[in-house]
Scaffold this motif. Structure first.
Motif, mmCIF file in Angstrom:
data_model
loop_
_atom_site.group_PDB
_atom_site.id
_atom_site.type_symbol
_atom_site.label_atom_id
_atom_site.label_comp_id
_atom_site.label_asym_id
_atom_site.label_seq_id
_atom_site.Cartn_x
_atom_site.Cartn_y
_atom_site.Cartn_z
ATOM 1 N N ASN A 165 -7.933 -5.133 1.546
ATOM 2 C CA ASN A 165 -8.191 -5.335 0.121
ATOM 3 C C ASN A 165 -6.929 -5.752 -0.622
ATOM 4 N N VAL A 166 -5.814 -5.107 -0.318
ATOM 5 C CA VAL A 166 -4.541 -5.464 -0.961
ATOM 6 C C VAL A 166 -4.131 -6.870 -0.540
ATOM 7 N N ARG A 167 -4.320 -7.211 0.738
ATOM 8 C CA ARG A 167 -3.971 -8.541 1.219
ATOM 9 C C ARG A 167 -4.774 -9.614 0.473
ATOM 10 N N LEU A 168 -6.070 -9.373 0.283
ATOM 11 C CA LEU A 168 -6.898 -10.335 -0.447
ATOM 12 C C LEU A 168 -6.432 -10.491 -1.885
ATOM 13 N N LYS A 169 -6.048 -9.392 -2.521
ATOM 14 C CA LYS A 169 -5.558 -9.465 -3.897
ATOM 15 C C LYS A 169 -4.229 -10.210 -3.973
ATOM 16 N N LEU A 170 -3.346 -9.978 -2.995
ATOM 17 C CA LEU A 170 -2.067 -10.689 -2.967
ATOM 18 C C LEU A 170 -2.285 -12.187 -2.751
ATOM 19 N N LYS A 171 -3.214 -12.539 -1.877
ATOM 20 C CA LYS A 171 -3.516 -13.957 -1.645
ATOM 21 C C LYS A 171 -4.119 -14.599 -2.891
ATOM 22 N N ARG A 172 -4.945 -13.842 -3.626
ATOM 23 C CA ARG A 172 -5.516 -14.360 -4.873
ATOM 24 C C ARG A 172 -4.404 -14.610 -5.895
ATOM 25 N N LEU A 173 -3.454 -13.679 -5.995
ATOM 26 C CA LEU A 173 -2.321 -13.870 -6.904
ATOM 27 C C LEU A 173 -1.468 -15.062 -6.474
ATOM 28 N N ASN B 263 -8.109 -0.631 3.167
ATOM 29 C CA ASN B 263 -7.224 -0.730 2.004
ATOM 30 C C ASN B 263 -6.203 -1.853 2.178
ATOM 31 N N CYS C 27 0.837 -1.209 0.000
ATOM 32 C CA CYS C 27 0.000 0.000 0.000
ATOM 33 C C CYS C 27 0.869 1.255 0.000
#
Length: 58
Positions: A31-39, A28, A17
């Motif tokens: 949200n970034v953590r969820l996106k990183l876990k998805r990646l 925020n 972030c």
């Protein structure tokens, strides 16, 4: 991905972030953590420890 290539150590969601100039607020960061876990789930990133994402393979 540019944030990870510029870093020389594994990053946490809060550090991502800060590097992307996103306001460091709990919402925020989550949200970034969820996106990183998805990646990480898709194999684009890896998660070595809980919440710690290292630089992807070159």
């Amino acid at each position: 991905m540019a944030v990870f290539t510029a870093a020389d150590h594994p990053l946490r969601a809060r550090q991502v972030c800060e590097a992307m100039d996103v306001a460091v607020a709990p919402n925020n960061i989550n949200n970034v953590r969820l996106k990183l876990k998805r990646l990480a789930g898709r194999g684009i990133l890896t998660e070595t420890e809980s919440g710690l994402f290292p630089q992807p393979w070159p």
